[in-house]
Design an enzyme around this catalytic site. Structure first.
Site, short mmCIF file in Angstrom:
data_model
loop_
_atom_site.label_atom_id
_atom_site.label_comp_id
_atom_site.label_asym_id
_atom_site.label_seq_id
_atom_site.Cartn_x
_atom_site.Cartn_y
_atom_site.Cartn_z
N HIS A 137 37.31 41.76 46.51
CA HIS A 137 38.86 42.08 46.28
C HIS A 137 38.96 43.38 45.93
O HIS A 137 39.01 43.68 44.55
CB HIS A 137 39.51 41.03 45.69
CG HIS A 137 41.03 41.17 45.91
ND1 HIS A 137 41.79 40.62 46.91
CD2 HIS A 137 41.90 42.10 45.42
CE1 HIS A 137 42.88 41.17 46.64
NE2 HIS A 137 43.09 42.18 45.72
N HIS A 173 41.13 47.61 46.27
CA HIS A 173 42.28 48.48 46.87
C HIS A 173 41.67 49.91 46.99
O HIS A 173 41.93 50.67 46.04
CB HIS A 173 43.40 48.25 46.36
CG HIS A 173 43.89 47.15 46.53
ND1 HIS A 173 44.96 46.65 47.29
CD2 HIS A 173 43.85 45.92 45.67
CE1 HIS A 173 45.29 45.46 47.24
NE2 HIS A 173 44.74 44.93 46.24
N GLN A 219 51.60 45.47 52.25
CA GLN A 219 51.94 45.50 50.92
C GLN A 219 53.57 45.33 50.62
O GLN A 219 53.81 44.51 49.75
CB GLN A 219 51.57 46.86 50.19
CG GLN A 219 52.21 47.10 49.05
CD GLN A 219 51.31 46.66 47.62
OE1 GLN A 219 50.60 46.74 47.58
NE2 GLN A 219 52.00 45.38 47.27
N HIS A 251 46.61 38.14 49.35
CA HIS A 251 47.14 37.98 48.14
C HIS A 251 48.23 36.68 48.32
O HIS A 251 49.25 36.65 48.99
CB HIS A 251 48.00 39.46 48.02
CG HIS A 251 47.17 40.34 47.61
ND1 HIS A 251 46.45 41.00 48.59
CD2 HIS A 251 47.10 41.27 46.50
CE1 HIS A 251 45.71 42.23 48.13
NE2 HIS A 251 46.08 42.36 47.00
N GLU A 278 50.50 35.61 43.38
CA GLU A 278 50.32 36.68 42.38
C GLU A 278 51.45 36.77 41.49
O GLU A 278 52.09 37.61 41.40
CB GLU A 278 49.74 38.00 42.70
CG GLU A 278 49.10 38.67 41.71
CD GLU A 278 48.89 40.24 42.15
OE1 GLU A 278 48.76 40.62 43.11
OE2 GLU A 278 48.20 41.01 41.21
N ASP A 336 39.56 44.36 42.02
CA ASP A 336 41.00 44.82 42.61
C ASP A 336 41.21 46.04 42.41
O ASP A 336 41.53 46.85 43.47
CB ASP A 336 42.07 43.74 41.77
CG ASP A 336 43.16 43.76 42.25
OD1 ASP A 336 43.46 44.23 43.57
OD2 ASP A 336 44.07 43.00 41.70
ZN LIG Z 1 44.81 43.19 45.20
#
Ligand SMILES: [Zn+2]
Length: 422
Positions: free
Chosen positions: A56, A58, A151, A209, A212, A308
């Site tokens: 995971h 970005h 997102q 995701h 979270e 992450d």
């Molecule tokens: Zn993430």
């Protein structure tokens, strides 16, 4: 043989093992192999591991820390707002440059496979193009898997679904989502249904995701497990973060975990980020926020630890070191038993390799000769020391090296060099 590595310890506890390599693949693994290699490497009893895998990440945001400003509150929501400010200013050249720089760091740390989410809510799909370019360029060194990540919310952002489908058409590998960020719980559940049906139709993996949040009633993982089971996506779906599970009612979790197991849904915790971003609305006692890692593992569910973020709107630290990730995960989950610590090592190696569906991963005849030699004798010692990567090998070729960590001393009666090993 092209290369023979002698006298290695393996993560499963075997010691004194030789590994022979030919044509970029592992040809044999056994004690005292008779075959000679054109190159002979003495492991000296050190741990020879398959490479680290980050399930995971970005990559479109990495190394952008401070652009256009620093996240003052340190919260997830300010991070998302900040990323929204940065997005219109992104250029493809800068994205490619930052991502390549991060990949250099990753290879040096023995991190040779990364699943990265890529934001598809910018109609230009600039980041998608940039990361597809990066994926092509780093392929000799590193396996990159891209996740189409809406997102700003699949239903909340008017063009997200169309963009996500365009991104998949361009070559993005995995279907992403963010149900807890939709306007309502019902929209979140609807987004999970739409995305799972789309993935099933395309024969793709799913990594969302999911939950979270510190809200114990954020239960999109239940919906994700339901649709995974209904659509036959077993073994192809992961829920990332799942932090709300930390705060859920215990009775409810006792029902949820078997549902995840039945659906073959994996869990990806992100310890560095979860311990930093969750519990921000708490005074004291303050929740840790990470999902229930030992309980998920005990239920037979694949659990990986992801990095992450590294130096981006959400997190100002990090260096691509999955041993740092495992170290934090172990502490946050209080997994201090020997077996538990070994499970934390597996959470940054073999478990994410399964979740990504990597082929030829591992130390066995026929696997790719992708290997990391660590300045440690065992997985537990590797985590304790965040051990130097003495040597990183990709398809049988050495692609990175680091010196052993030693202190040079001159105390009477003491050895001249001290290391950190026991
Ligand atoms: Zn993430």
């Amino acid at each position: 043989m092209d290369v023979v590595i002698r006298n290695a310890s393996l993560p499963d506890g075997r010691r004194g093992i030789d590994v022979a390599i030919a044509d970029g693949k592992i040809a044999a693994v056994a004690a005292a192999l008779p075959a000679r290699g054109a190159q002979e490497i003495d492991a000296g009893g050190d741990l020879l591991s398959p490479p680290f895998v980050d399930a995971h990440f970005h990559m479109d945001a990495t190394l952008s820390y401070g652009l256009p400003r620093v996240n003052q509150s340190g919260t997830l929501l300010e991070g998302i707002a900040l990323w929204g400010e940065l997005k219109p200013q992104l250029t493809q050249e800068a994205l490619v440059e930052r991502a390549l720089r991060y990949c250099d760091w990753a290879v040096a740390r023995g991190l040779l496979a990364i699943r990265t989410h890529v934001d598809v809510c910018d109609d230009r799909l600039l980041a998608v193009e940039a990361l597809l370019e990066v994926k092509r360029r780093v392929a000799p060194y590193l396996d990159m898997q891209l996740v189409a990540f809406p997102q700003d919310g699949l239903l909340r952002s008017p063009t997200a679904l169309a963009n996500l489908k365009r991104a998949i058409g361009m070559g993005v590998d995995v279907v992403g989502g963010i149900p807890h960020f939709e306007r309502t719980m019902a929209d979140g559940a609807e987004s999970v249904r739409i995305l799972c049906e789309f993935a099933a139709g395309q024969g793709l993996r799913v990594d969302m995701h999911c939950d979270e949040s510190d809200d114990p009633l954020s239960r999109h993982i239940e919906t994700l497990a339901y649709h995974s089971h209904r659509l036959g996506l077993h073994g192809r779906v992961a829920g990332s973060h799942l932090t709300s599970m930390h705060s859920m009612d215990n009775y409810y979790v006792s029902k949820l975990l078997p549902l995840m197991k039945e659906a073959g849904v994996a869990a990806i915790a992100n310890p560095l980020i979860n311990i930093t971003l969750q519990g921000r609305h708490d005074s004291y006692p303050k929740r840790r926020g990470m999902t229930r890692v030992p309980e998920l593992m005990a239920a037979g569910i694949d659990v990986a630890f992801g990095h992450d973020c590294v130096m981006d709107p959400w997190y100002s630290l990090g260096s691509g070191d999955m041993l740092e990730v495992a170290h934090m995960g172990l502490h946050v989950a209080q997994m201090t038993g020997q077996d538990a610590m070994r499970a934390c090592y597996a959470a940054v190696t073999e478990a994410p390799a399964r979740i990504l569906g990597l082929h030829g991963y591992g130390i066995a005849a026929g696997c790719h000769a992708d290997l990391v030699l660590l300045d440690a004798a065992s997985p537990v010692e590797a985590i304790r020391l965040r051990a130097a990567r003495r040597l990183v090998m990709r398809r049988g070729k050495v692609v990175a090296e680091s010196p052993r960590a030693v202190a040079r001393l001159s105390l009477p009666g003491r050895p001249e060099q001290a290391d950190f090993r026991l």
